[in-house]
Design a protein around this motif. Structure first.
Motif, mmCIF file in Angstrom:
data_model
loop_
_atom_site.group_PDB
_atom_site.id
_atom_site.type_symbol
_atom_site.label_atom_id
_atom_site.label_comp_id
_atom_site.label_asym_id
_atom_site.label_seq_id
_atom_site.Cartn_x
_atom_site.Cartn_y
_atom_site.Cartn_z
ATOM 1 N N TYR A 14 0.851 -1.195 0.000
ATOM 2 C CA TYR A 14 0.000 0.000 0.000
ATOM 3 C C TYR A 14 0.882 1.239 0.000
ATOM 4 O O TYR A 14 1.793 1.375 0.825
ATOM 5 N N LEU A 57 -7.887 4.395 3.265
ATOM 6 C CA LEU A 57 -7.281 5.465 4.049
ATOM 7 C C LEU A 57 -8.413 6.243 4.688
ATOM 8 O O LEU A 57 -9.227 6.865 3.992
ATOM 9 N N ILE A 74 -5.034 3.471 8.335
ATOM 10 C CA ILE A 74 -5.180 2.527 7.228
ATOM 11 C C ILE A 74 -5.969 1.335 7.727
ATOM 12 O O ILE A 74 -5.616 0.715 8.735
#
Length: 411
Positions: A70, A88, A93
């Motif tokens: 990510y 997000l 996260i």
């Protein structure tokens, strides 16, 4: 001198904000580059999916499965993970692993396992959840140093937690082991209400939390009448389990339609137009996006494809004017990227270009491509920068490009 320095820093901040990053293909691998092609993250990935400006999921495939990475703001946040997708949210996260991608569905939270991380990659909670919800408005935050989180554990039980953003520790648990919850944001961020029923109990409780100066002012829980009971539960209304993906990037995989010749009244008038259809399961990051050209039936009272002197044009039957003049070997309908506009891909002598029409005005983007372009993102990261995807004749994704024809690819 002082004023000049301040102006310079403001200008520099604007430049930094406006930086555009894109997936860049080198050979058969992808990395992240700036809009000029300067590599920022090495090309070591098989697939990179674009979520938003500066936000990507990069995937490496192997015989044993796949690993996802990510990326936000040109930084690798989580590397070589087993998660299917990321969100997000409120500077956290949420990383989601699906037990079975074939059973994926918006209401099937039992299929997902969710972990929460900080932007530095630190795991916030030791345990995993089905899903979590951050009770926050990023534009008008209710709390300064803390955040409210509703969690749904792997047994389906809800809890409401208060987390310190500084220590990443839970400072208060308002309730836990609830079997159902119903959230009310009507007065947020001044106050927040949530109704809940605890396991093995039948009493419907309502918790009211008020906020002042970035802190919790009051909190009170009391039984309420069942007649004021549940509307939609948090799992239905606010679950992070099923985030809204960009439809062009995450369309569910479908059956490819044959690329037949559009239906025609005669050799010079067609009742159908080829239209771009994208195929990709966003829960399967190891798969490549593909494009299919399907036949889209036109409303003949509105418009038809019309051939004049061997070239196709798009004629408006209501306005009695050409939407696109008869100048092209092929016209393909692409999805519009604004409310009142339409986007077309046109081909002349093996070269494709993108045309956008809005309020009877026509704009032809300067880029010329030998592969089929798809208008992926409008004003991507900065006004005037258009992110284009390129596909070959078999519908296989090749690389990204910009509106001027720069292809983000090298051997």
């Amino acid at each position: 001198m002082h004023k000049f320095l301040i102006a310079f820093l403001i200008a520099l901040s604007g430049v930094s904000w406006a930086q555009v990053t894109v997936p860049y293909r080198i050979g058969d691998r992808f990395g992240i580059a700036d809009e000029n092609g300067k590599m920022l993250i090495p090309a070591t990935f098989d697939v990179i999916d674009v979520h938003a400006p500066g936000e990507f999921t990069a995937t490496k495939r192997s015989a044993n499965g796949f690993k996802t990475t990510y990326i936000t703001d040109n930084k690798i946040r989580l590397s070589d993970t087993d998660y299917n997708y990321f969100n997000l949210d409120s500077s956290f996260i949420t990383a989601v692993k699906l037990k079975n991608t074939g059973d994926f569905g918006a209401d099937d939270s039992r299929n997902s396992v969710t972990d929460v991380y900080t932007l530095s990659g630190k795991k916030v909670f030791e345990q995993s959840y089905r899903f979590v919800n951050f009770i926050e408005d990023e534009k008008k935050p209710a709390l300064k140093d803390e955040i409210l989180i509703i969690t749904n554990d792997l047994n389906g039980k809800y809890s409401l937690l208060l987390l310190s953003k500084k220590t990443m520790k839970v400072t208060r648990t308002f309730f836990e082991n609830a079997v159902d919850v119903d959230t009310d944001y009507d007065r947020f961020p001044s106050s927040f209400n949530v109704k809940y029923v605890l396991a093995r109990e039948t009493t419907l409780n309502q918790l009211t939390i008020t906020f002042e100066n970035g802190r919790i002012k009051t909190h009170n829980s009391e039984p309420v009448s069942p007649s004021s009971g549940f509307g939609r539960s948090v799992s239905e209304s606010y679950s992070s389990y099923s985030p809204p993906p960009p439809p062009h990037a995450y369309a569910q995989e479908g059956i490819k339609s044959p690329q037949n010749k559009p239906e025609q009244i005669n050799d010079n008038i067609a009742l159908e137009i080829k239209m771009v259809e994208l195929n990709k399961r966003y829960t399967e990051p190891f798969t490549d996006q593909t494009m299919t050209l399907v036949n889209h039936k036109l409303t003949k009272e509105y418009a038809n494809l019309v051939k004049v002197d061997g070239k196709w044009g798009y004629f408006g039957n209501q306005t009695k004017n050409w939407i696109l003049p008869p100048s092209y070997d092929e016209i393909i309908l692409d999805e519009g990227k604004c409310v009142f506009c339409s986007t077309y891909v046109v081909r002349v002598d093996g070269v494709y270009r993108i045309i956008e029409t809005e309020h009877n005005k026509q704009k032809t983007y300067p880029g010329k491509f030998v592969k089929i372009p798809h208008f992926a993102k409008k004003d991507f990261g900065r006004e005037g920068f258009q992110l284009i995807q390129l596909f070959d004749e078999d519908g296989k994704f090749f690389a990204y490009a910009n509106q001027d024809g720069k292809v983000y690819y090298s051997r």
